[in-house]
Design an enzyme around this catalytic site. Structure first.
Site: not given
Ligand code: 8IG
Length: 280
Positions: A102, A220, A47, A201
């Site tokens: 994922h 990931s 991302s 989370e």
């Molecule tokens: I972009 O705050 C992204 N991916 N687990 N936590 C988790 N994955 C993410 C987050 C995040 N932001």
């Protein structure tokens, strides 16, 4: 499951199939589709990192990933489902994986790591894993790139099957982190905790991860890094902090925020990635 992603002489999900056979088939299909017999390095774009391939070098060929054995169509908005062969200024060839599968997609761990195994089968010696993640350090504003120094795999799974014991002491290779620091001496380093997701989370889980030693939380990379090391690749991983983790940030998390932070940081991180890849 669509015919293109699961059919074929060796379906990757079949327990009697050796996933490394599928990786070798995929590598042969990539050589055929791109006209490039061997790739030297691989990049996985997470991302926010989608624009980086252009600066790395000249795209020689672009293939929809699902046309290659073992790869699935992308499941997330903002991810690009293509696989590219890019020629670096040095003449080396990079395999650029524009999307990843994922763990939270529920397609199994073999598909999660098929990209890095395929990269190794194409001849790659190193892989650069990138991702977007949440940050626990309030000094790291959204848009800050951070090198992964070590990880906490909180997924309760492994990409390795059977009695496959692999040393992970220097998983995120010091040599490659040194290269990254030569390019940008201000780059911070952190410990990345992988959760399964797809939910973010809770604030309590973010506090837990912090007490366990995490600086970054994401969904990931650690599983892929383990498989990459097992396949003999040198691993470099760079996170883009796209949001402060839950409870660190005063505002709730949104996928739109993630996309936006990625777009804003794109020019800087694309340059950074291209310069690092050029020196590996
Ligand atoms: I972009 O705050 C992204 N991916 N687990 N936590 C988790 N994955 C993410 C987050 C995040 N932001």
């Amino acid at each position: 499951m669509s015919a293109t992603s699961s059919a074929g002489p060796a379906a990757i999900d079949d327990p009697t199939t050796d996933p490394f056979d599928v990786a070798r088939e995929a590598a042969a299909a990539i050589a055929e589709a791109t006209g490039v017999a061997r790739h030297d390095i691989a990049l996985v774009l997470g991302s926010g990192w989608g624009g980086a391939a252009e600066l790395v070098g000249e795209t020689v060929a672009e293939v929809p990933s699902h046309e290659i054995p073992g790869f699935s169509a992308p499941a997330v908005v903002g991810h690009v489902g293509t696989l590219r062969s890019v020629r670096l200024p040095s003449g080396a060839h990079a395999l650029v994986l524009g999307s990843r599968t994922h763990l939270y997609e529920g397609r199994g761990v073999r598909r999660v790591v098929h990209g890095v195994r395929t990269a190794a089968a194409t001849g790659a010696r190193a892989v650069v894993l990138t991702n977007g993640c949440g940050g626990l350090n309030a000094d790291w504003a959204p848009g800050t790139p951070v090198l992964i120094r070590d990880h906490l795999n909180l997924t309760a799974t492994s990409p390795l099957e059977g009695a496959t014991f692999v040393d992970l002491t220097d998983l995120y290779a010091q040599r490659l982190r040194d290269v990254a620091h030569e390019v940008d001496p201000t780059l911070a380093e952190g410990v990345y905790a992988q959760f399964r997701g797809p939910h973010y989370e809770t604030p309590a889980e973010v506090q837990m991860a912090g007490r366990l030693g995490a600086d970054l939380v994401g969904m990931s990379t650690t599983i892929e890094a383990i498989a990459a090391r097992h396949a003999g690749l040198e691993v470099l991983a760079i996170s883009l902090v796209t949001n402060l983790a839950a409870g660190i940030s005063p505002v709730p998390l949104s996928h739109a925020e993630v996309i936006e932070a990625g777009q804003a940081a794109a020019p800087r991180i694309s340059r950074l990635l291209a310069d690092i890849v050029g020196r590996i």
